[in-house]
Motif scaffolding. Structure first.
Motif, mmCIF file in Angstrom:
data_model
loop_
_atom_site.group_PDB
_atom_site.id
_atom_site.type_symbol
_atom_site.label_atom_id
_atom_site.label_comp_id
_atom_site.label_asym_id
_atom_site.label_seq_id
_atom_site.Cartn_x
_atom_site.Cartn_y
_atom_site.Cartn_z
ATOM 1 N N GLU A 164 2.257 -0.073 -13.025
ATOM 2 C CA GLU A 164 1.454 -0.479 -14.123
ATOM 3 C C GLU A 164 0.754 0.147 -12.917
ATOM 4 O O GLU A 164 -0.604 0.855 -13.779
ATOM 5 N N LYS A 165 0.094 -0.458 -12.211
ATOM 6 C CA LYS A 165 -0.922 -0.790 -11.445
ATOM 7 C C LYS A 165 -1.142 1.167 -11.061
ATOM 8 O O LYS A 165 -2.167 1.565 -10.730
ATOM 9 N N ALA A 166 -0.156 1.798 -10.638
ATOM 10 C CA ALA A 166 -0.154 3.264 -10.224
ATOM 11 C C ALA A 166 -0.682 4.068 -11.647
ATOM 12 O O ALA A 166 -1.205 4.502 -11.537
ATOM 13 N N PHE A 167 0.202 4.065 -12.345
ATOM 14 C CA PHE A 167 -0.335 4.806 -13.808
ATOM 15 C C PHE A 167 -1.883 4.498 -14.203
ATOM 16 O O PHE A 167 -2.310 5.151 -13.963
ATOM 17 N N LYS B 162 1.570 6.308 -6.967
ATOM 18 C CA LYS B 162 0.829 7.141 -7.681
ATOM 19 C C LYS B 162 1.124 9.021 -7.630
ATOM 20 O O LYS B 162 1.024 9.475 -8.373
ATOM 21 N N GLU B 163 1.598 9.317 -6.123
ATOM 22 C CA GLU B 163 2.139 10.618 -5.715
ATOM 23 C C GLU B 163 3.083 10.768 -7.347
ATOM 24 O O GLU B 163 3.159 11.587 -8.042
ATOM 25 N N TYR B 164 4.063 9.889 -7.534
ATOM 26 C CA TYR B 164 5.143 10.418 -8.206
ATOM 27 C C TYR B 164 4.626 10.371 -10.096
ATOM 28 O O TYR B 164 4.579 11.434 -10.656
ATOM 29 N N PHE B 165 3.219 9.399 -10.239
ATOM 30 C CA PHE B 165 2.543 9.934 -11.362
ATOM 31 C C PHE B 165 1.996 10.798 -11.721
ATOM 32 O O PHE B 165 1.947 11.745 -12.288
ATOM 33 N N ARG B 166 1.234 11.321 -10.308
ATOM 34 C CA ARG B 166 0.370 12.720 -10.234
ATOM 35 C C ARG B 166 1.140 13.836 -10.471
ATOM 36 O O ARG B 166 1.042 15.196 -11.198
ATOM 37 N N LYS C 271 1.110 -1.482 0.064
ATOM 38 C CA LYS C 271 0.065 -0.193 0.003
ATOM 39 C C LYS C 271 1.124 1.091 0.011
ATOM 40 O O LYS C 271 0.243 2.330 -0.745
ATOM 41 N N SER C 272 2.170 1.420 0.915
ATOM 42 C CA SER C 272 2.717 2.172 0.990
ATOM 43 C C SER C 272 3.741 2.484 -0.340
ATOM 44 O O SER C 272 3.690 3.654 -1.295
#
Length: 174
Positions: free
Chosen positions: A159-162, A24-28, A17-18
């Protein structure tokens, strides 16, 4: 023993989760117009442009100017939209298998991976050749996130975060 397994499982879930949150923050927050040695952006006009691609482990995004009605992905760069994303231990070879499939097959050495499931624009046709019709008339960009010492699990998390941030590109759907 059961308590240790439960504790270990909980620790792994929290770690996943971390990592997912961080990616996710990286991509945002990533700004692709800012130069970065860990990111390679290639304007692909011919198959030869793929020779410049990073060879090692990485996460990649394939963008095109062709519109697909079913493409809900929100990721765009320089007016092109993501149609595929993936990861590989041998990023350059994987990109060749997607975008220069005939060249990939004819130059693949027996000790190299044999990628058979590739970008599908037409049903049941794995891989395309951007030097051929209709693809040679499309605009293409490939973005590579170099991930030198990454594990498969971490690249899968990319991939999942993207997908969580931008939605899965239409041609990444199996």
């Amino acid at each position: 023993m059961k308590d240790r397994i439960t504790k270990y499982t909980s620790l792994m879930e929290n770690t996943s989760k971390s990592i997912e949150k961080d990616l996710k923050e990286y991509f945002r927050n990533y700004h692709y117009l800012k130069p970065d040695s860990d990111i390679q952006i290639i304007n692909v006009e011919t198959e030869d442009d793929l020779d410049k691609a990073y060879y090692g482990r990485g996460f990649y995004i394939i963008l095109a100017d062709q519109q697909f009605e079913e493409n809900k992905c929100l990721f765009e760069f320089r007016g092109l939209k993501a149609i595929y994303r993936g990861h590989s231990y041998f990023t350059k070879k994987r990109l060749l298998s997607h975008l220069s499939n005939e060249k990939y097959k004819s130059t693949r050495k027996s000790n190299e991976p044999n990628y058979k499931v590739c970008l599908k624009i037409e049903d049941k046709v794995n891989g395309i050749n951007i030097n051929q019709e209709p693809y040679k008339n499309w605009k293409w960009i490939v973005i590579i996130h170099k991930m030198k010492n990454s594990s498969k699990i971490i690249r899968e998390q990319m991939e999942k975060a993207f997908d969580n941030v931008f939605q899965k590109p239409c041609k990444s759907i199996k």
